[in-house]
Enzyme design. Structure first.
Site, short mmCIF file in Angstrom:
data_model
loop_
_atom_site.label_atom_id
_atom_site.label_comp_id
_atom_site.label_asym_id
_atom_site.label_seq_id
_atom_site.Cartn_x
_atom_site.Cartn_y
_atom_site.Cartn_z
CD GLU A 300 -2.96 -1.26 2.26
OE1 GLU A 300 -2.71 -0.73 3.35
OE2 GLU A 300 -4.04 -1.84 2.00
CG ASP A 379 -7.54 -5.36 4.49
OD1 ASP A 379 -7.13 -5.62 5.63
OD2 ASP A 379 -7.51 -4.23 3.99
CD GLU A 407 -9.79 -1.44 8.03
OE1 GLU A 407 -8.94 -2.08 8.67
OE2 GLU A 407 -9.58 -0.97 6.89
C1 GCV Z 1 -2.58 0.45 8.43
C2 GCV Z 1 -6.17 -2.08 5.56
C3 GCV Z 1 -6.52 -0.79 6.25
C4 GCV Z 1 -5.35 0.16 6.32
C5 GCV Z 1 -4.19 -0.58 7.01
C6 GCV Z 1 -3.88 -1.83 6.21
C7 GCV Z 1 -2.82 -2.67 6.86
O1 GCV Z 1 -5.95 -1.88 4.21
O2 GCV Z 1 -7.58 -0.20 5.59
O3 GCV Z 1 -5.74 1.29 7.03
O4 GCV Z 1 -3.08 0.24 7.13
O5 GCV Z 1 -5.03 -2.63 6.13
O6 GCV Z 1 -3.21 -3.65 7.50
O7 GCV Z 1 -1.67 -2.38 6.74
#
Ligand code: GCV
Length: 694
Positions: A300, A379, A407
């Site tokens: 990411e 995720d 989340e």
């Molecule tokens: C900290 C998901 C979340 C992100 C997070 C990522 C991760 O994509 O939306 O906010 O980043 O996971 O676990 O690294």
């Protein structure tokens, strides 16, 4: 007598404390304990000089009478009935009659009642200092749950050495995916001046056997490793230490450049290795019990070894080597994927990424590296299969990554008790060498790994009740309990937590346990069906319905719903081949439409809306029905809760009622958005005539 000379007695004072029910005490309310304290000894003898064992003694006093008593130094064990706390090494010389057959291992404990003539001792014996603390909390929990503690002989050892939590706190005080206020650790780029809440958090974590906490976002600000930050980390470690929580931090791979002043962060560069060594040495000089680092790299948009053509092994090992002399560990996340995937390519599949990248590296990581694997291959969705990577690295330490912060599961505005979902994953048999459930792989048992375990993203905040929804605390409790003993059932955990949090009234226990245990299924029913993903808005806040947000972009959370059908074809025969990442035994179940369980159907297969499920319903009718049923059940949560009116203190009763009423309303929003979208896409009417006719 050796360490017996270090005995100290804490005489329990007679006064009690009255707490407002803000939720701040969570499951450590001690209400019942204080009522029943009269039948228990009023002496607490602490053997040894360890800070952690002393904390255990003080906590026992606090629990039994609500405030610390006078400390009376003594040269021998008390002549009256007493609790006696200490490590095996210190207790055994005082009680030589104890046979070593029940000695626990790791951070384990042994609770044992012993009689000497007319005197009775409740021994709380730890395999180490932490074990004493955990044994003490376990004893308190039994008393609070009205279990008989007159005669005890219980030896317990934790399932795995790594039982950590992570906070995704940013140094400015915000929290990524945090829903309960600002950070308890940071504010305006610094560690907070007042760390009282940090100590309170450590106490809560310790009470369920957690032994480490990584305090900052995995999207790490490199400044966490700058020299000027170290004294601030020392303060956090000091607040954690009495509770046996090891401080850990998340680090950015580019730190050697960003704060080290080097021109590179190539993991194979000598200067980079020296920088990591120097940095680790400096930390351990000030924080000798520092736990280690967590790394998110090449994911990411984060920096990573791929920028130099290096592998995760190169990156992990250079950091791990710096930690090794100090017995620190490195949790390297397997959450590595390309978020610019080609959505037009039917073979592209984000779910394949972790396995494709990491399994070839098996056996190449240093002994103190642990690969941290999210429970599912996408995720933190409401339903995913267990990640195939768990079954593919027999020569590598592994940890499972879970999410307490909700989340994708309602952000603590919806009640979703996650222990049943975690249990399904932990109990899932990967069938790689005989019976190989995930829980035995991550504990290190299956392949005799020296390290392994658990890390969960928690994201408590400054909200007084920690996670905003009082019932969400069942997830933090459940996580700790499962990391300690993954063989516990979700049912047992729900019952324990409810008793500790709300008392032992049978109606209260039964009603709340039931609400908790059904809540995951309810949420799943009105959000994403049959493994399709949460159908939430994946591009923004990950909250509320956003069916099309998953499609036609590179993030790879596709459900491929169109006018004919829905689901990702991940079969070996015609799809992305993802199913081929599992053992042959598991493949057989997922590859065949007949055998694939309904709840994962759309994760594994693309089927027509007219496809008939094992339940006998068509896919489209299932989508309609489950969304109506889910919304109805969400409304029932409100009435179930209302049946407890008068049996729960007003503060918590009202706070929970507000959230459940909101949830019931939002479930209708979810229901209508989803069913209308699928009605429009498929053109197939609802057999029960509800959709399109409000
Ligand atoms: C900290 C998901 C979340 C992100 C997070 C990522 C991760 O994509 O939306 O906010 O980043 O996971 O676990 O690294």
């Amino acid at each position: 007598m050796p360490s017996a000379l270090l005995l100290a007695c804490l005489a329990v004072a007679a006064q009690r404390m009255v707490y407002a029910e803000t939720g701040a005490d969570a499951w450590l309310r001690y209400a019942v304990l204080q009522e029943r304290a009269t039948s228990l000894p009023n002496r607490v003898a602490v053997v040894g000089n360890s800070v952690i064992v002393k904390t255990a003694g003080s906590e026992l006093v606090r629990a039994l009478e609500g405030r610390p008593g006078k400390r009376i130094p003594t040269q021998s064990i008390p002549a009256d009935d007493a609790f006696v706390l200490g490590t095996w090494k210190d207790i055994h010389p005082l009680f030589p009659e104890l046979k070593p057959v029940r000695i626990p291992s790791g951070d384990g404990f042994w609770l044992k009642t012993v009689r000497r003539k007319k005197t009775k001792y409740w021994l709380i014996i730890g395999a180490n200092d932490r074990g004493v603390l955990y044994g003490m909390f376990s004893l308190l929990a039994r008393i609070a749950r009205q279990r008989d503690v007159n005669t005890i002989d219980d030896s317990q050892s934790p399932s795995a050495p790594i039982r950590w939590v992570s906070q995704w706190d940013n140094l400015d005080g915000s929290i990524e995916r945090g829903y309960a206020g600002r950070s308890i650790f940071f504010d305006s780029g610094q560690v907070r001046g007042d760390l009282t809440r940090v100590g309170d958090y450590a106490r809560l974590l310790a009470s369920v056997g957690i032994n480490g906490c990584a305090i900052n976002n995995v999207n790490a600000d490199p400044r966490i490793l700058s020299a000027d930050f170290l004294p601030q980390l020392v303060r956090v470690a000091d607040a954690f230490r009495p509770w046996g929580i090891k401080l850990a931090v998340s680090v950015d791979m580019s730190s050697s450049m960003a704060v080290g002043g080097l021109k590179t962060f190539d993991p194979l560069d000598r200067d980079v290795a020296a920088w990591w060594q120097k940095t680790a040495d400096a930390i351990y000089q000030r924080i000798p019990d520092f736990g280690g680092f967590v790394v998110k790299a090449d994911s990411e948009g984060r920096s990573g070894p791929s920028q130099y053509g290096r592998t995760a092994t190169d990156a992990a090992n250079v950091i791990a080597r710096a930690l090794a002399p100090h017995h620190g560990v490195l949790l390297y996340r397997a959450f590595v994927y390309n978020h610019h995937l080609d959505w037009r390519d039917p073979k592209a599949d984000r779910a394949r990424a972790a396995y494709d990248y990491f399994h070839a590296l098996d056996g190449k990581f240093s002994e103190n590296v642990i690969i941290q694997i999210k429970y599912g291959p996408i995720d933190f969705q409401v339903r995913e299969p267990a990640s195939p990577l768990f079954g593919a690295m027999p020569n590598t330490n592994q940890a499972i990554e879970l999410q307490v912060t909700q989340e994708y599961t309602g952000q603590q505005r919806h009640l979703v008790f996650l222990a049943p979902m975690w249990k399904e994953i932990l109990d899932f048999d990967m069938h790689v060498s005989g019976a190989t459930p995930v829980k035995k792989i991550v504990s290190g048992e299956t392949w005799h790994r020296p390290l392994g375990g658990y890390n969960a993203v928690v994201n408590v905040g400054l909200d007084e009740n920690w996670l905003a929804h009082p019932l969400a605390m069942a997830n933090l409790y459940g996580y700790g309990r499962l990391a300690w003993n993954p063989n516990l059932s979700a049912d047992e955990i729900a019952g324990e937590w409810t008793r500790l949090t709300f008392g032992n009234n049978p109606q209260v226990v039964e009603t709340i346990s039931k609400m908790l245990l059904f809540s995951w299924h309810i949420y799943e029913s009105y959000t994403g069906p049959l493994g399709a993903g949460t159908l939430t808005n994946i591009l923004g806040d990950h909250y509320g319905p956003g069916i099309e947000s998953s499609e036609r972009n590179g993030w790879g959370q596709w459900h491929r719903a169109d006018e004919h059908g829905m689901g990702m074809d991940r079969t070996i025969a015609t799809g992305t081949g993802y199913i081929g990442q599992y053992s042959p035994e598991v493949q057989k179940n997922y590859e065949s439409l007949e055998k694939c369980p309904d709840e994962l159907l759309l994760f594994m297969h693309h089927v027509a809306y007219t496809h008939v499920l094992h339940s006998g319903k068509t896919l489209i009718q299932h989508i309609y029905d489950s969304h109506y049923e889910g919304a109805e059940q969400a409304a029932k949560l409100v009435t179930q809760w209302q049946s407890l009116h008068g049996q729960i203190d007003d503060e918590r009763y009202n706070a929970i009622l507000d959230r459940l009423e909101y949830q019931a309303g939002h479930a209708i929003v979810w229901r209508d958005t989803v069913v209308n979208w699928f009605f429009k896409a498929s053109g197939i009417p609802d057999a029960k005539g509800r959709v399109g006719h409000p």
